[in-house]
Design a protein around this motif. Structure first.
Motif, PDB file in Angstrom:
ATOM      1  N   GLY C  12      14.265  -1.931  -2.994  1.00  0.00           N
ATOM      2  CA  GLY C  12      14.944  -2.541  -4.135  1.00  0.00           C
ATOM      3  C   GLY C  12      14.029  -2.752  -5.316  1.00  0.00           C
ATOM      4  O   GLY C  12      14.494  -3.090  -6.409  1.00  0.00           O
ATOM      5  N   SER C  13      12.730  -2.532  -5.108  1.00  0.00           N
ATOM      6  CA  SER C  13      11.772  -2.759  -6.187  1.00  0.00           C
ATOM      7  C   SER C  13      11.933  -1.727  -7.300  1.00  0.00           C
ATOM      8  O   SER C  13      12.347  -0.596  -7.065  1.00  0.00           O
ATOM      9  CB  SER C  13      10.348  -2.686  -5.621  1.00  0.00           C
ATOM     10  N   GLU C  14      11.584  -2.135  -8.495  1.00  0.00           N
ATOM     11  CA  GLU C  14      11.635  -1.215  -9.634  1.00  0.00           C
ATOM     12  C   GLU C  14      10.295  -0.508  -9.832  1.00  0.00           C
ATOM     13  O   GLU C  14      10.155   0.324 -10.720  1.00  0.00           O
ATOM     14  CB  GLU C  14      12.005  -1.980 -10.922  1.00  0.00           C
ATOM     15  N   VAL C  15       9.289  -0.900  -9.088  1.00  0.00           N
ATOM     16  CA  VAL C  15       7.947  -0.372  -9.350  1.00  0.00           C
ATOM     17  C   VAL C  15       7.237   0.208  -8.123  1.00  0.00           C
ATOM     18  O   VAL C  15       6.259   0.940  -8.256  1.00  0.00           O
ATOM     19  CB  VAL C  15       7.025  -1.476  -9.938  1.00  0.00           C
ATOM     20  N   SER C  16       7.754  -0.101  -6.942  1.00  0.00           N
ATOM     21  CA  SER C  16       6.992   0.205  -5.726  1.00  0.00           C
ATOM     22  C   SER C  16       6.741   1.689  -5.526  1.00  0.00           C
ATOM     23  O   SER C  16       5.831   2.077  -4.804  1.00  0.00           O
ATOM     24  CB  SER C  16       7.739  -0.341  -4.503  1.00  0.00           C
ATOM     25  N   LEU C  96      13.321   4.771   2.025  1.00  0.00           N
ATOM     26  CA  LEU C  96      11.883   5.091   2.042  1.00  0.00           C
ATOM     27  C   LEU C  96      11.543   6.093   0.943  1.00  0.00           C
ATOM     28  O   LEU C  96      10.536   5.951   0.248  1.00  0.00           O
ATOM     29  CB  LEU C  96      11.487   5.636   3.422  1.00  0.00           C
ATOM     30  N   LEU C  97      12.374   7.111   0.798  1.00  0.00           N
ATOM     31  CA  LEU C  97      12.117   8.113  -0.239  1.00  0.00           C
ATOM     32  C   LEU C  97      12.181   7.481  -1.625  1.00  0.00           C
ATOM     33  O   LEU C  97      11.396   7.804  -2.518  1.00  0.00           O
ATOM     34  CB  LEU C  97      13.150   9.246  -0.163  1.00  0.00           C
ATOM     35  N   THR C  98      13.110   6.568  -1.778  1.00  0.00           N
ATOM     36  CA  THR C  98      13.346   5.977  -3.097  1.00  0.00           C
ATOM     37  C   THR C  98      12.287   4.943  -3.453  1.00  0.00           C
ATOM     38  O   THR C  98      11.822   4.890  -4.592  1.00  0.00           O
ATOM     39  CB  THR C  98      14.747   5.319  -3.131  1.00  0.00           C
ATOM     40  N   TYR C  99      11.904   4.136  -2.484  1.00  0.00           N
ATOM     41  CA  TYR C  99      11.017   3.002  -2.800  1.00  0.00           C
ATOM     42  C   TYR C  99       9.591   3.161  -2.288  1.00  0.00           C
ATOM     43  O   TYR C  99       8.694   2.497  -2.802  1.00  0.00           O
ATOM     44  CB  TYR C  99      11.638   1.700  -2.266  1.00  0.00           C
ATOM     45  N   GLU C 100       9.384   3.999  -1.278  1.00  0.00           N
ATOM     46  CA  GLU C 100       8.025   4.148  -0.735  1.00  0.00           C
ATOM     47  C   GLU C 100       7.619   5.614  -0.564  1.00  0.00           C
ATOM     48  O   GLU C 100       7.131   6.016   0.505  1.00  0.00           O
ATOM     49  CB  GLU C 100       7.902   3.418   0.616  1.00  0.00           C
ATOM     50  N   PRO C 101       7.794   6.418  -1.614  1.00  0.00           N
ATOM     51  CA  PRO C 101       7.451   7.842  -1.435  1.00  0.00           C
ATOM     52  C   PRO C 101       5.967   8.053  -1.120  1.00  0.00           C
ATOM     53  O   PRO C 101       5.627   8.969  -0.380  1.00  0.00           O
ATOM     54  CB  PRO C 101       7.830   8.473  -2.779  1.00  0.00           C
ATOM     55  N   HIS C 102       5.098   7.183  -1.651  1.00  0.00           N
ATOM     56  CA  HIS C 102       3.670   7.365  -1.378  1.00  0.00           C
ATOM     57  C   HIS C 102       3.306   6.975   0.049  1.00  0.00           C
ATOM     58  O   HIS C 102       2.365   7.524   0.624  1.00  0.00           O
ATOM     59  CB  HIS C 102       2.819   6.566  -2.381  1.00  0.00           C
ATOM     60  N   MET C 103       4.067   6.039   0.598  1.00  0.00           N
ATOM     61  CA  MET C 103       3.822   5.678   2.000  1.00  0.00           C
ATOM     62  C   MET C 103       4.082   6.902   2.889  1.00  0.00           C
ATOM     63  O   MET C 103       3.331   7.194   3.819  1.00  0.00           O
ATOM     64  CB  MET C 103       4.749   4.512   2.405  1.00  0.00           C
ATOM     65  N   LEU C 104       5.156   7.629   2.546  1.00  0.00           N
ATOM     66  CA  LEU C 104       5.453   8.851   3.288  1.00  0.00           C
ATOM     67  C   LEU C 104       4.331   9.866   3.091  1.00  0.00           C
ATOM     68  O   LEU C 104       3.848  10.467   4.063  1.00  0.00           O
ATOM     69  CB  LEU C 104       6.792   9.439   2.820  1.00  0.00           C
ATOM     70  N   LEU C 105       3.902  10.049   1.835  1.00  0.00           N
ATOM     71  CA  LEU C 105       2.838  11.031   1.577  1.00  0.00           C
ATOM     72  C   LEU C 105       1.559  10.674   2.329  1.00  0.00           C
ATOM     73  O   LEU C 105       0.869  11.546   2.852  1.00  0.00           O
ATOM     74  CB  LEU C 105       2.560  11.131   0.070  1.00  0.00           C
ATOM     75  N   GLU C 106       1.254   9.389   2.401  1.00  0.00           N
ATOM     76  CA  GLU C 106       0.040   8.994   3.122  1.00  0.00           C
ATOM     77  C   GLU C 106       0.170   9.312   4.616  1.00  0.00           C
ATOM     78  O   GLU C 106      -0.761   9.836   5.235  1.00  0.00           O
ATOM     79  CB  GLU C 106      -0.274   7.505   2.922  1.00  0.00           C
ATOM     80  N   GLY C 107       1.342   9.018   5.156  1.00  0.00           N
ATOM     81  CA  GLY C 107       1.580   9.356   6.566  1.00  0.00           C
ATOM     82  C   GLY C 107       1.470  10.856   6.800  1.00  0.00           C
ATOM     83  O   GLY C 107       0.918  11.317   7.812  1.00  0.00           O
ATOM     84  N   MET C 108       1.967  11.609   5.825  1.00  0.00           N
ATOM     85  CA  MET C 108       1.894  13.078   5.945  1.00  0.00           C
ATOM     86  C   MET C 108       0.440  13.555   5.925  1.00  0.00           C
ATOM     87  O   MET C 108       0.068  14.471   6.671  1.00  0.00           O
ATOM     88  CB  MET C 108       2.674  13.735   4.799  1.00  0.00           C
ATOM     89  N   LEU C 109      -0.357  12.951   5.052  1.00  0.00           N
ATOM     90  CA  LEU C 109      -1.771  13.328   4.973  1.00  0.00           C
ATOM     91  C   LEU C 109      -2.478  13.087   6.308  1.00  0.00           C
ATOM     92  O   LEU C 109      -3.277  13.903   6.770  1.00  0.00           O
ATOM     93  CB  LEU C 109      -2.460  12.503   3.884  1.00  0.00           C
ATOM     94  N   ILE C 110      -2.187  11.944   6.893  1.00  0.00           N
ATOM     95  CA  ILE C 110      -2.830  11.600   8.169  1.00  0.00           C
ATOM     96  C   ILE C 110      -2.396  12.584   9.249  1.00  0.00           C
ATOM     97  O   ILE C 110      -3.208  13.099  10.021  1.00  0.00           O
ATOM     98  CB  ILE C 110      -2.489  10.140   8.554  1.00  0.00           C
ATOM     99  N   GLY C 252      23.854  -3.362   5.483  1.00  0.00           N
ATOM    100  CA  GLY C 252      22.580  -3.093   4.826  1.00  0.00           C
ATOM    101  C   GLY C 252      21.543  -2.564   5.774  1.00  0.00           C
ATOM    102  O   GLY C 252      21.822  -2.219   6.925  1.00  0.00           O
ATOM    103  N   ILE C 253      20.301  -2.545   5.247  1.00  0.00           N
ATOM    104  CA  ILE C 253      19.190  -2.016   6.023  1.00  0.00           C
ATOM    105  C   ILE C 253      18.276  -3.172   6.418  1.00  0.00           C
ATOM    106  O   ILE C 253      17.977  -4.040   5.587  1.00  0.00           O
ATOM    107  CB  ILE C 253      18.448  -0.928   5.237  1.00  0.00           C
ATOM    108  N   PHE C 254      17.874  -3.199   7.669  1.00  0.00           N
ATOM    109  CA  PHE C 254      17.081  -4.318   8.186  1.00  0.00           C
ATOM    110  C   PHE C 254      15.921  -3.797   9.005  1.00  0.00           C
ATOM    111  O   PHE C 254      16.096  -2.894   9.815  1.00  0.00           O
ATOM    112  CB  PHE C 254      17.956  -5.230   9.053  1.00  0.00           C
TER     113      PHE C 254
END
Lengths: 177, 520, 428
Positions: C12-16, C96-110, C252-254
Motif C-alpha cells: 500500500g506504500s507509495e514509495v516502497s 509483491l510486484l507492485t510494492y516490493e519489486p526490489h525484494m524480488l530482485l534481491e531474492g533472484m540475485l541470491i 484482503g492479504i494477510f
C-alpha cells in the motif's frame, strides 16, 4: 476471453473503422522490435512481446499483421497464429476504445458479479461481446483477474476497478473519453 | 540393459527404450493414437496408459522409459478401465458418423472402441462445433475438424519431417482445432502422408474418399516405381467389388514401413502413380501397327530375330524387374550370342527426404545384371552391328527403326517406344508380376502380384520365355522365383538370396542371406 | 498471531517500490553478502535448513529444487520467475510486484548465485499492468545503479533480468507451460521427465520459482535458517501470505505464520463472515483445492496441515462461502473456469473439463438426471492422474470435493430442477 474467436458476427461499423491495413512491418515499431529481439535467445521467443507492441499500436492483431511479424522473425506464420489464438488477451479484431472486462469467477460471483455485470450492461446499453454504436465501449466477461480482495472487479483496458456499484461504475465511465 | 516384466513376460531392452517399444518386442500391442515411431513423442492422447507396479499413477507407455526390474501391466482390469475412460473422453466431441465416414473400417477410434470401449455412452451433451467441416486444405487433402482427436501427428509431420509448417493447432481447450496456416495450402511433396498418419477420419484423401469401402480392399505388398528409392508400399486392390469403382482395379498405394528405405513415408508423385496401372494400357499385340494375336506377334518377332542370327540385342528400360532383366540377358547375351544392355534412366527432381533424381525403380538391378548403360540407342546399335532389337519398356527410340532390320517392343503403355515397333507385345507392369527390384542402395525387394495382367496383356517374363522357346532356346522356368533362383546362382551379388528369404523388407546385394525379419 | 511482516510491511506504500526506499531498509545487503562471500552450496544449504517451500502452490522444498541444477555444465542456467498469478482467489504476488519489486530482485540475485545463473525472466500475467510497470521500473533502476548488469555491485557477477508479459492463459502458471510461453509458443505443458532443472528454457537447466518464494529468500539469509524456520512450522519455514476473499467482512492479504488456522484467518484476520452469516464452506488454497466444511477449519494453514484434511494450501487463496451459497451454482463457475483454461493438449482434460461444465449447466437448466451426481464424480476421477500436467487434477478435485461434501445439494437439484438453497446468490 476478450472477443469470442468463433463469433462470426459482422464487425460493427464503429469497429470496422478501426481496422488498419498492414502489408509491411511498420517502421515505427522497428526499433522496439529490435530491442525486444535483443532480450530473447530465439526469434520465436520475441513473438509475444512483439504481438503486444502491435496491439498497443493498433489495438488488435490482424492476420495480415501475423504474416508481417512471421516474415520479420523468419518463423512460420502458423506459429504466430497458434500463439495469437491460444492467449485470450490478443484481440483478433478491433475492440471499443474502452474494453470493459468484468470478472465472473467465484470470489467476484460471491460478491455479486452477476448483478454487477447486468448493471454494467444496462449502463452501457450493450450485452456481453457487444460494442457501443459509437465504438467507445466493448463489454466482455473474463476469468479471475487476481483482485478478489476488491470483488466485484472489472478491468478497463489496463486498469483495474474494484468494489463496483452503480454509482462507482457511472463515475468511472463518466470520466472516460 | 534394463530387464523388465511386461504382462508376466521378461524382456531386456536398450537403455532409453520406452514401454510401448519394449512391449512391441514381445508382440504386445498397446493401443495408442498420438504415438508414432517416425515422429517426436507428444504424449497427448493418453490412450497408452499402463500400470507400473509401485507407481500410483497410470503411466503413458509411449514416454515412460523401461527401468530394470519394472513390472508393467498393459491389459489388466485397471488398464482396461482407463482405456475405456479415455475412449469415452474422446467421444465427448467426436461425431458418431461412422456410416458416412470414409475412414470407417480403418479407423483406430472405431477399432479400439470395439475392443476396449464401454458398451453404452454416458455422453448426452451437445458437441463442440468446429470450423472446418469437410474443408479442402490441399490439392489432395480434406479436413474434418469435428472428427479430429487432436493427436497432432499431422502437425508434427509437417514440422519435423517436411519442415513445411503448413499445419498447427489453434485456440485452446475443447475449441482447439487443426488449422491451416493463413494463406497456406497443404501441397508439399509428401502431403499425402498426413492421411496415413491420421488415426481417424479427420484427414482424408480426396483421390480415394468415397470411392470404395476399405473392407472391400485387398492389400498386397509391393514397391513404388516412382524413383530409385524403391519405397515399400501396399497396393490396395478392389477385387471384391469391381463394379463399385467403375472397373478400376487398383484403388490406392499406401506406404509400408521399412526403416532402411522409406521409414513410413512416400511422396505424392509415387502415391498417385498407381493411376498409371490401368490407364491407357497396351492391351493387344500388333505387327506393323495392325492388331494381331500375341502368338502371331511372337512368331513374327522370333522369325525376324532368327534372321539376324547373332546380330541381335535387347535393350531394357530400368523399369523391368530383375527377373525380366535376367531372362533378357540369358537369352540375348547368352543363348543367342548377341548383346544385352539397359537404357539410361530418365532423371527428375530430387530432395533430401526420399525422392531421387533417378526416376526408375530398378536401375541398380540393371547395372548388376546387364552392366552396360546405353544413352544413345542408335549409336550403340550401329557400333555393335545389331540388326534386330528387342526393347523392353519405354524409351525414346527416335531413328532406331531406320538403323535396324527389326524392332520388337514389349510395352505396357503407348509411348515413344511402342510407336516405333515392328512388332509390339503387350507386357506387364510391376503390380502384375511376382519379382524383385534392386533399389539405389542395392536392396533387393519383392513385388507381389496385386492384379493379373490387364486383359490382353501377358507377363513380360512370359513373353521373353515364349520368344526364347521360339528361338530354340527354351528355359526351364515355371515361375518367377525359378528365374530369381537362377539369377542368384549365376550373379555373385545376388548369391544366397531367394524370393522366400527376402522377406517384407528385402535384403542388400552381397549380404548372402537377409537379416532376420523384425517384429512388425 | 504476531508474525513479523517480512513481505507485507509496505503493502500500500507509495514509495516502497523505489530502490532508495528499499536500500534504506537494508535492501540488497544479503545479495551483496552472498555475491561477495558465500559459496553456492552454502546458500542452498541455508535455504534447505530453513525449510523454505515453494509458494506457487505445490510447496516443493526450494533448496532441493535449486540443488537439482547441474553444476559446471556447458549450457547456461536460467531462472524463470513465476508471476503468472492466475489461481482464482489468489492475489498475493500482485502485491509483491507492485510494492516490493526490489525484494524480488534481491531474492533472484541470491538464487542466481546459488545455481550459477546469469539470466532471468519474470513471467507476469498479462493483465497486471501496474505490477508490470513497477517491476520494469525496478529493473531499470537496478540496471542504472549496478544492482543488475554485467558486474552486480562490483562483485564481477553478471545478471540480466527481462520482464515478460503473459498473454492471458491460466495454464502458463504451470511451470513447463510457462517455459513454452517464454519461448513464444502456446502454453502447452511439457511431458516430464526431463524436468526443467535439466532441460528447461531453450533446452537449458532452469529454475522456476514463485515470486513470494524468492521474496522470502533475502529475509531467510538475514535472519538465518534457524530463526526463519522458527517463524513457521517444523515442516515449513518463514511467514506466509494468505489471500482471503468471498463472503468475509475484510477481504484482503494477510501475512501470518503457517501455524495459523483457517478459522483464525477468516475470523481474526478477515473479520469473520460478512453480515454475521453462517459459514458454509471454504476453499482453502485457490480454486483447485478441495472444499472444506466449517468443522474442518481448525486446521493449520500449512502445506502439511491442509494435506491432512484432504485438501491443500496451494496458493493460499481462501474463498469463503456463507450459507446463502448454492454449491451447484458455485460449481458452475468452477467448471466453466477449467473448461475455459484447459490448454486442450491432452484428451482427459480437454474433453473432460468441457463435459463436466456441460453437465453442471444442464443440471442448473433444470434438466438434471439421477445419475448426474455420480457421473460428475466418476468423470472427475478419470481426469485425475491421467493428464500431462496438474491442471487436470486442479479441475477434478473441486468437483470431487463438492460432490463428496455437498452431495445432497446436487442430488436435490437433479431431482427437482431447482436449488435447495432458498435465495441462492451465486450465479455464473
Amino acid at each position: 476471453m476478450s472477443v469470442d474467436p468463433h463469433a462470426n458476427v459482422e464487425l460493427p461499423a464503429a469497429l470496422a473503422a478501426k481496422e488498419v491495413e498492414i502489408t509491411t512491418f511498420p517502421e515505427e515499431l522497428k526499433a522496439e522490435c529490435d530491442a525486444i529481439r535483443g532480450r530473447y535467445e530465439t526469434p520465436r521467443a520475441a513473438l509475444m512481446p512483439i504481438l503486444w507492441a502491435f496491439q498497443r499500436r493498433f489495438g488488435y492483431v490482424s492476420q495480415e499483421m501475423e504474416r508481417v511479424i512471421a516474415a520479420e522473425l523468419e518463423i512460420p506464420v502458423i506459429w504466430v497464429r497458434e500463439t495469437v489464438t491460444f492467449y485470450t488477451m490478443y484481440n483478433q479484431r478491433p475492440v471499443g476504445s474502452h474494453h470493459v472486462q468484468v470478472c465472473g469467477n467465484l470470489s467476484c460471483s460471491l460478491c455479486g458479479a452477476k448483478e454487477t455485470l447486468a448493471m454494467i450492461s444496462e449502463e452501457l446499453g450493450i450485452g456481453v461481446g457487444e460494442t457501443t454504436a459509437d465504438g467507445r465501449f466493448t463489454l466482455s466477461v473474463v476469468q479471475c483477474l487476481a483482485a478478489c480482495e476488491e470483488a466485484p472487479v472489472m478491468q478497463v483496458n489496463d486498469r483495474y476497478y474494484g468494489r463496483l456499484d452503480r454509482a462507482r461504475v457511472r463515475e468511472i465511465f463518466g470520466g472516460m473519453g | 540393459m534394463p530387464k523388465l516384466t511386461i504382462d508376466g513376460r521378461e524382456v531386456e531392452v536398450a537403455p532409453g527404450t520406452t514401454l510401448i517399444e519394449a512391449a512391441r518386442r514381445l508382440a504386445i500391442h498397446i493401443p495408442h493414437y498420438c504415438y508414432h515411431r517416425g515422429l517426436s513423442i507428444a504424449g497427448n492422447c493418453r490412450m497408452c496408459l499402463v500400470e507400473v507396479e509401485g507407481v500410483p499413477k497410470m503411466m503413458i507407455a509411449c514416454h515412460t522409459q523401461a527401468a530394470d526390474g519394472m513390472v508393467v501391466h498393459t491389459d489388466n482390469d485397471k488398464c482396461r478401465e482407463y482405456r475405456a475412460a479415455i475412449l469415452e473422453f474422446i467421444l465427448v466431441n467426436h461425431p458418431l458418423d461412422c456410416p458416412v465416414c470414409d475412414q470407417a473400417g480403418e479407423c483406430k477410434l472405431q477399432n479400439y472402441y470395439m475392443e476396449h470401449g464401454t458398451a453404452g455412452s454416458r455422453v448426452d451433451e451437445d458437441k463442440v462445433k468446429k470450423r472446418a467441416k469437410a474443408k479442402q486444405i490441399g490439392p489432395n487433402i480434406m479436413l474434418d475438424s469435428e472428427r479430429c482427436i487432436l493427436c497432432s501427428r499431422c502437425v508434427r509431420f509437417t514440422d519435423e519431417i517436411t519442415h513445411t509448417h503448413e499445419l498447427g493447432i489453434t485456440e485452446r481447450a475443447d475449441h482447439s482445432e487443426i488449422t491451416l496456416a493463413p494463406g497456406a495450402w497443404l501441397d508439399n511433396r509428401y502431403a499425402g502422408c498426413v492421411v496415413d498418419l491420421c488415426p481417424v477420419g479427420a484427414l482424408t484423401d480426396r483421390d480415394f474418399r468415397f470411392k470404395c469401402r476399405v473392407w472391400y480392399l485387398t492389400a498386397v505388398d509391393s514397391i513404388c516405381t516412382g524413383c530409385a528409392r524403391g519405397c515399400n508400399i501396399t497396393i490396395h486392390v478392389n477385387r471384391d467389388r469391381p463394379h463399385k469403382a467403375g472397373g478400376t482395379r487398383v484403388m490406392r498405394y499406401k506406404p509400408r514401413e521399412n526403416p532402411a528405405v522409406n521409414q513410413w513415408w512416400m511422396c505424392d508423385a509415387g502415391r498417385y502413380s498407381y493411376k498409371q496401372i490401368d490407364h491407357e494400357r497396351v492391351d493387344s499385340a500388333a505387327v506393323d501397327g495392325r492388331p494381331v494375336a500375341v502368338e502371331q506377334a511372337l512368331d513374327a518377332s522370333a522369325a525376324a530375330l532368327k534372321r539376324a542370327a547373332a546380330a541381335v540385342a535387347v535393350l531394357c528400360a530400368t523399369t523391368a524387374t530383375n527377373e525380366e532383366l535376367f531372362l533378357a540377358r540369358a537369352l540375348f547375351a547368352g543363348a543367342l550370342g548377341g548383346h544385352a544392355a539397359y537404357l539410361a534412366p530418365p532423371q527428375g527432381e530430387q530432395d533430401d527426404l526420399l525422392l531421387l533424381a533417378d526416376q526408375s525403380p530398378n536401375t541398380r538391378g540393371a547395372q548388376e545384371i546387364l552392366g552396360t548403360e546405353v544413352r544413345d540407342p542408335v549409336g550403340w546399335v550401329k557400333a555393335h552391328g545389331v540388326k534386330a532389337v528387342v526393347v523392353v519398356g519405354e524409351a525414346d527410340l527416335t531413328g532406331l527403326k531406320a538403323e535396324v532390320d527389326h524392332l520388337t517392343v514389349i510395352a505396357t503403355h503407348p509411348g515413344k517406344a511402342a510407336a516405333q515397333a515392328h512388332v509390339l507385345l503387350p507386357g506387364s507392369v510391376h503390380a502384375e508380376v511376382e519379382g524383385t527390384f534392386t533399389n539405389h542402395a542395392g536392396r533387393v525387394q519383392r513385388l507381389r502380384v496385386a492384379v493379373p495382367p490387364i486383359r490382353g496383356a501377358v507377363e513380360t517374363w512370359r513373353l521373353l520365355l515364349e520368344l526364347a522357346g521360339r528361338l530354340g532356346h527354351p528355359f526351364d522356368f515355371a515361375f518367377e522365383d525359378d528365374i530369381f533362383a537362377a539369377l542368384a546362382s549365376q550373379l555373385a551379388p545376388f548369391a544366397g538370396l531367394s524370393h522366400d528369404n527376402l522377406g517384407r523388407r528385402g535384403a542388400l546385394l552381397g549380404s548372402g542371406a537377409p537379416q532376420p525379419t523384425e517384429v512388425v | 498471531m504476531s508474525a513479523p511482516k517480512l513481505l507485507s510491511a509496505n503493502f500500500g506504500s507509495e514509495v516502497s517500490f523505489h530502490l532508495d526506499h528499499y536500500l534504506e531498509r537494508g535492501g540488497y545487503e544479503q545479495a551483496r553478502r552472498v555475491l561477495a562471500e558465500m559459496a553456492p552450496e552454502a546458500v542452498i544449504d541455508q535455504v534447505k535448513q530453513a525449510k523454505l517451500r515453494g509458494c506457487g502452490g505445490a510447496g516443493f522444498p526450494t533448496g532441493m529444487k535449486w540443488s537439482f541444477i547441474p553444476k559446471g555444465g556447458a549450457k547456461p542456467v536460467y531462472l524463470a520467475v513465476n508471476a503468472d498469478e492466475g489461481e482464482p482467489g489468489t492475489f498475493k504476488d500482485k502485491y509483491l510486484l507492485t510494492y516490493e519489486p526490489h525484494m524480488l530482485l534481491e531474492g533472484m540475485l541470491i538464487c542466481a548465485k546459488a545455481v550459477g545463473c546469469h539470466k532471468a525472466y519474470i513471467y507476469v500475467r498479462g493483465e497486471f499492468d501496474l505490477p508490470i510497470a513497477r517491476m520494469e521500473g525496478a529493473v531499470a533502476e537496478a540496471y542504472d545503479r549496478g544492482y543488475l548488469g554485467p558486474d552486480v555491485m562490483g562483485s564481477g557477477f553478471a545478471f540480466d533480468v527481462v520482464v515478460h508479459r503473459g498473454g492471458g492463459a491460466y495454464i502458463c502458471g504451470e511451470e513447463t507451460a510457462l517455459l513454452e510461453s517464454l519461448e513464444g509458443k502456446p502454453g502447452h505443458p511439457r511431458l516430464k521427465p526431463p524436468f526443467p532443472a535439466l532441460v528447461g528454457l531453450n533446452g537449458c537447466p532452469t529454475v522456476i520459482n514463485n515470486v513470494e518464494t524468492l521474496a522470502l529468500v533475502p529475509h531467510l539469509l538475514r535472519l538465518g535458517a534457524g530463526a526463519f524456520l522458527d517463524l513457521g512450522v517444523p515442516t515449513q519455514g518463514g511467514t506466509k501470505l494468505y489471500c482471503v476473499s468471498g463472503q468475509v467482512n475484510r477481504p484482503g492479504i494477510f501475512e501470518a505464520s503457517p501455524s495459523v488456522t483457517l478459522r483464525q484467518l477468516i475470523d481474526d484476520y478477515a473479520g469473520g463472515v460478512r453480515g454475521g452469516a453462517k459459514l458454509k464452506a471454504v476453499i482453502p488454497g485457490g480454486l483447485s483445492a478441495p472444499v472444506l466444511k466449517p468443522d474442518e477449519l481448525d486446521t493449520e494453514a500449512s502445506f502439511e496441515g491442509l494435506k491432512q484434511v484432504g485438501s491443500m494450501l496451494g496458493s493460499a487463496g481462501l474463498i469463503v462461502m456463507d450459507e446463502s451459497v448454492c454449491m451447484v451454482e458455485a460449481m458452475r463457475t468452477i467448471t466453466q473456469f477449467y473448461a475455459h483454461e484447459s490448454c486442450g493438449q491432452c484428451t482427459p482434460c480437454r474433453e473432460g473439463t468441457g463435459w463436466l461444465r456441460r453437465i453442471v449447466e444442464r443440471i442448473l437448466a433444470g434438466h438434471g438426471r439421477a445419475e448426474d451426481t455420480d457421473n460428475l464424480d466418476s468423470i472427475a476421477r478419470k481426469i485425475t492422474g491421467t493428464t500431462i500436467c496438474p491442471l487436470g487434477d486442479a479441475a477434478a478435485w473441486p468437483v470431487m470435493g463438492f460432490v463428496e461434501k455437498f452431495r445432497d445439494e446436487f442430488e436435490y437439484y437433479c431431482r427437482t430442477g431447482h436449488s435447495r438453497v432458498s435465495g441462492a446468490r451465486v450465479a455464473g
